[in-house]
Design an enzyme around this catalytic site. Structure first.
Site, PDB file in Angstrom:
ATOM      1  N   ARG A 107       4.796 -12.475  -3.400  1.00 51.23           N
ATOM      2  CA  ARG A 107       4.713 -11.124  -2.815  1.00 51.23           C
ATOM      3  C   ARG A 107       6.071 -10.436  -2.834  1.00 51.23           C
ATOM      4  O   ARG A 107       6.170  -9.229  -3.068  1.00 51.23           O
ATOM      5  CB  ARG A 107       4.201 -11.197  -1.373  1.00 51.23           C
ATOM      6  CG  ARG A 107       2.762 -11.625  -1.227  1.00 51.23           C
ATOM      7  CD  ARG A 107       2.320 -11.594   0.231  1.00 51.23           C
ATOM      8  NE  ARG A 107       2.176 -10.233   0.708  1.00 51.23           N
ATOM      9  CZ  ARG A 107       1.035  -9.560   0.711  1.00 51.23           C
ATOM     10  NH1 ARG A 107      -0.075 -10.128   0.255  1.00 51.23           N
ATOM     11  NH2 ARG A 107       0.975  -8.339   1.160  1.00 51.23           N
ATOM     12  N   TYR A 115      -1.555 -22.194  -6.170  1.00 49.66           N
ATOM     13  CA  TYR A 115      -1.374 -21.597  -7.490  1.00 49.66           C
ATOM     14  C   TYR A 115       0.104 -21.363  -7.761  1.00 49.66           C
ATOM     15  O   TYR A 115       0.922 -21.294  -6.836  1.00 49.66           O
ATOM     16  CB  TYR A 115      -2.165 -20.286  -7.625  1.00 49.66           C
ATOM     17  CG  TYR A 115      -1.945 -19.259  -6.538  1.00 49.66           C
ATOM     18  CD1 TYR A 115      -0.891 -18.346  -6.599  1.00 49.66           C
ATOM     19  CD2 TYR A 115      -2.819 -19.181  -5.453  1.00 49.66           C
ATOM     20  CE1 TYR A 115      -0.713 -17.381  -5.621  1.00 49.66           C
ATOM     21  CE2 TYR A 115      -2.655 -18.224  -4.476  1.00 49.66           C
ATOM     22  CZ  TYR A 115      -1.599 -17.326  -4.557  1.00 49.66           C
ATOM     23  OH  TYR A 115      -1.426 -16.381  -3.577  1.00 49.66           O
ATOM     24  N   ALA A 171       0.825  -1.209   0.000  1.00 53.21           N
ATOM     25  CA  ALA A 171       0.000   0.000   0.000  1.00 53.21           C
ATOM     26  C   ALA A 171       0.860   1.260   0.000  1.00 53.21           C
ATOM     27  O   ALA A 171       0.646   2.178  -0.800  1.00 53.21           O
ATOM     28  CB  ALA A 171      -0.936  -0.001   1.206  1.00 53.21           C
ATOM     29  N   ASP A 203      -4.792  -2.124   4.456  1.00 49.00           N
ATOM     30  CA  ASP A 203      -5.230  -2.847   5.642  1.00 49.00           C
ATOM     31  C   ASP A 203      -5.452  -1.934   6.835  1.00 49.00           C
ATOM     32  O   ASP A 203      -6.250  -2.255   7.723  1.00 49.00           O
ATOM     33  CB  ASP A 203      -4.205  -3.918   6.019  1.00 49.00           C
ATOM     34  CG  ASP A 203      -4.292  -5.158   5.140  1.00 49.00           C
ATOM     35  OD1 ASP A 203      -5.241  -5.255   4.341  1.00 49.00           O
ATOM     36  OD2 ASP A 203      -3.409  -6.026   5.246  1.00 49.00           O
ATOM     37  N   GLU A 218       9.490   3.250   6.958  1.00 44.35           N
ATOM     38  CA  GLU A 218       9.251   1.834   7.208  1.00 44.35           C
ATOM     39  C   GLU A 218       9.930   1.417   8.508  1.00 44.35           C
ATOM     40  O   GLU A 218      11.110   1.688   8.715  1.00 44.35           O
ATOM     41  CB  GLU A 218       9.779   0.985   6.044  1.00 44.35           C
ATOM     42  CG  GLU A 218       9.836  -0.501   6.283  1.00 44.35           C
ATOM     43  CD  GLU A 218       8.510  -1.107   6.735  1.00 44.35           C
ATOM     44  OE1 GLU A 218       8.539  -1.973   7.633  1.00 44.35           O
ATOM     45  OE2 GLU A 218       7.453  -0.709   6.201  1.00 44.35           O
TER      46      GLU A 218
END
Length: 374
Positions: free
Chosen positions: A106, A199, A13, A274, A32
């Site tokens: 990810r 997957y 995000a 989130d 961060e």
């Protein structure tokens, strides 16, 4: 030039938001807390709505080599092993929505986003910075975008009594090498109080597995012991038992969600991803909605200026859609975990449907496009 807008959180995000701000000529400073950009988790599904933003940001060529475009989502009964039907993806989805449906690791998306931010002169990245909303000293009125995740501390400043809650499910995550000639498809297996998704990721070299089991509210998070997971799936079809039993490195992840109906902003702070609306992963839209958030917020800042008016416009634009996605994820969980006799009815409906009908259920979701929300 205006001072940079502070973004707290360097996940998907926050990094996407920084790139969206740079696209409108606004500089950003991403803070961060971790000392490195290591993405937690494994696989990620990026549906056409999310890719419309990432492509608009010029990231298509960087993402394509590490992504897989699954041909379909195959739907199975976990106890009998029967294949019930499939949802067409591949070229069908790309034609229908104008953008493909990709799955990837990810960490690969994170690397692409970090590299894009590092090459953008209007973006500054700072690691190891823990910004406490209670103790931080900011210039009065300076805008801040909180992308600090499901347990957002900035959400507490806007919604003191409405925090994320454990939703009674544990996600066990693992990866495994892909078998030679394994089909490029996502597979979903339904079962009583549990389901399994797997997957391809890493350009097809690996497969991502997520095994979901329901637990009573208040239950302790299980230790990462594969035996615990195997017991939860002990009555499933041998194919699934063998698949789960062949992997020792599982990580349990309690799933929490935050009700999206609460406040997302005040005069100088706004939540995205989130932090605003953490949802269950049963519609594969957690990352996608965060990516959409970043785009819409940047457009609001471009048209309304920095501050409360833009934040309100963003919140007004996003809430109806996000609330629908949030409810859809919750609904899917109930459908996936049905017990007999309801599961027999579910299976009959899936079998009787045509693949394109199963896909069309999500036209409202996948047809969202960045260029139509600019």
């Amino acid at each position: 030039m205006a001072d940079p807008i502070t973004i707290v959180g360097g996940g998907i995000a926050g990094l996407t938001c920084a790139l969206c701000l740079a696209r409108i000529g606004q500089s950003a400073h991403v803070l961060e807390r971790s000392t490195s950009f290591d993405e937690v988790g494994a696989g990620l599904q990026l549906s056409p709505n999310a890719l419309s933003v990432l492509f608009a940001l010029g990231l298509k060529d960087a993402l394509k080599p590490v992504a897989v475009a699954p041909a379909r989502i195959a739907l199975h009964d976990g106890h009998s092993g029967a294949r019930l039907n499939h949802v067409e993806l591949g070229s069908t989805a790309a034609r229908r929505y104008g953008y493909p449906y990709w799955v990837l690791h990810r960490a690969d998306l994170q690397k692409v986003l970090v590299a894009a931010c590092e090459s953008e002169p209007q973006i500054t990245l700072s690691l190891g910075v823990d910004m406490d909303p209670e103790a931080s000293a900011r210039e009065e009125g300076a805008p801040l975008i909180a992308a600090d995740g499901v347990w957002s501390r900035f959400r507490k400043t806007l919604q003191p009594t409405a925090q994320a809650q454990f939703m009674g499910t544990i996600a066990w995550r693992a990866t495994m090498p892909a078998q030679p000639h394994s089909p490029p498809e996502t597979r979903v297996w339904f079962g009583r109080n549990a389901h399994l998704v797997d997957y391809p990721i890493s350009a097809g070299a690996q497969r991502n597995l997520v095994a979901i089991e329901r637990r009573a509210a208040g239950a302790e998070t299980p230790k990462p012991d594969p035996a615990t997971l195997r017991r939860a799936f002990s009555r499933w079809h041998p194919t699934i038992r063998d698949l789960i039993g062949g992997i020792d490195d599982w990580t349990p992840w309690p799933l929490a969600a935050a009700d999206p109906r609460g406040a997302w902003s005040n005069d100088d702070t706004v939540l995205i991803g989130d932090a605003a609306h953490a949802m269950l992963p049963f519609a594969a839209q957690g990352a996608a909605t965060a990516i959409e958030d970043a785009w819409v917020l940047a457009q609001a800042l471009a048209s309304k200026g920095r501050g409360a008016e833009a934040f309100r416009a963003y919140e007004t634009a996003r809430k109806p859609r996000v609330q629908r996605v949030w409810r859809e994820a919750l609904r899917n969980g109930h459908i996936y975990h049905m017990a007999p006799p309801l599961s027999l009815g579910r299976n009959a409906v899936i079998r009787a449907s045509r693949p394109h009908q199963l896909l069309s259920r999500y036209d409202w979701l996948y047809s969202w496009k960045a260029e139509q929300n600019a």
